[in-house]
Design a protein around this motif. Structure first.
Motif: not given
Length: 302
Positions: A167-173, A232-233, A255-261
């Protein structure tokens, strides 16, 4: 070739007048040529309807091979032109996104180091559309997944690697600062997802079904990477994408990868090419380079 081109034009336009115009011949001339083909083969190729014309089961078979023959001749003429220009050939590769970002750049770099004047083309798309291109000879080989319903004996397939999703989100999410995230926390949020029918979307929906968590309802469907990145941005939406595609975008600061398994693994992808259609020397060179790159590519694993 005029006969083959007429069949393809009729299949494209489903109208004798439009097909004749596309071939720059008269409508009576096109009609006579079609009758000649059907008489020679001894079967009807098109249903005679006022509008539109539809190929019979015999016509569909002949048209498929006509497209392959025309594409093959086109590649042969392109190779001849390359040789005239002093190049060493041409190869067209179809690829899904993950190997297009990881495996193919290494393979292309190796090939261009040995044959700098070799013309290499890469087309990225879904496995389904890439296989359609492979069937009609529009690409020499593909890096992706064979559809489940294909006749395996007609195709050579060499498995390479599994694909994992994240799962990915914008930078600074704001979610990037949260720990212990679980799928249940994200179901009610806004999502950007591949269209239904896409293999990643099917696996993503299956994860929610398996855990009993209701699937997201606030969804925008988008497949194009640039569109997804832009969405996303400009929002706090979440997106699911192949892990290596995400790592590539994260390294570029997009973008950033969310720390979620996320227990979402896609089916294995591999190299696929026709068993009864010899590869050109240029295509064989590129295929071997792709094999070698896959052997030393470790980034495909999470």
């Amino acid at each position: 070739m005029r006969q083959l081109r007429l069949l393809v034009a009729l299949d494209t336009h489903r109208n004798l007048r439009l097909a004749a115009q596309a071939m720059c011949v008269t409508q009576p001339g096109a009609s006579t040529l079609l009758k000649t083909i059907e008489t020679t083969l001894g079967v009807p190729l098109f249903e005679r309807m006022p509008r539109p014309m539809a190929p019979t089961q015999y016509g569909e078979t002949v048209i498929r091979h006509a497209r392959m023959t025309i594409a093959s001749l086109g590649r042969g003429l392109a190779s001849l032109e390359s040789l005239r220009a002093g190049a060493t050939g041409k190869v067209l590769v179809g690829s899904i996104m993950t190997p297009a970002l990881t495996l193919l750049p290494r393979a292309i770099a190796d090939v261009k180091a040995r044959a700098p004047r070799l013309h290499v083309g890469v087309h990225t798309d879904s496995s389904e559309r890439l296989f359609e291109m492979l069937e009609r000879g529009a690409v020499d080989f593909m890096v992706g997944r064979l559809p489940k319903q294909v006749a395996v004996a007609a195709w050579c397939y060499e498995p390479l690697a599994d694909e994992h999703a994240c799962v990915v989100v914008r930078v600074g999410h704001p979610l990037l600062d949260r720990r212990g995230l679980k799928l249940a926390h994200l179901a009610a949020l806004a999502w950007i997802l591949p269209k239904r029918g896409n293999v990643l979307r099917e696996r993503f929906d299956a994860v929610f079904a398996a855990t009993g968590v209701p699937a997201p309802r606030n969804v925008v469907e988008a497949d194009a990477p640039l569109v997804v990145t832009s969405l996303l941005q400009h929002t706090d939406a979440l997106n699911v994408m192949p892990l290596e595609v995400a790592r590539h975008s994260e390294a570029m600061g997009l973008l950033r990868i969310l720390p979620l398994a996320l227990p979402c693994t896609l089916a294995q992808f591999g190299l696929a090419y026709a068993a009864n259609r010899p590869l050109s020397p240029a295509a064989a060179l590129m295929l071997n380079a792709a094999r070698a790159a896959a052997g030393r590519t470790t980034a495909l694993k999470p």
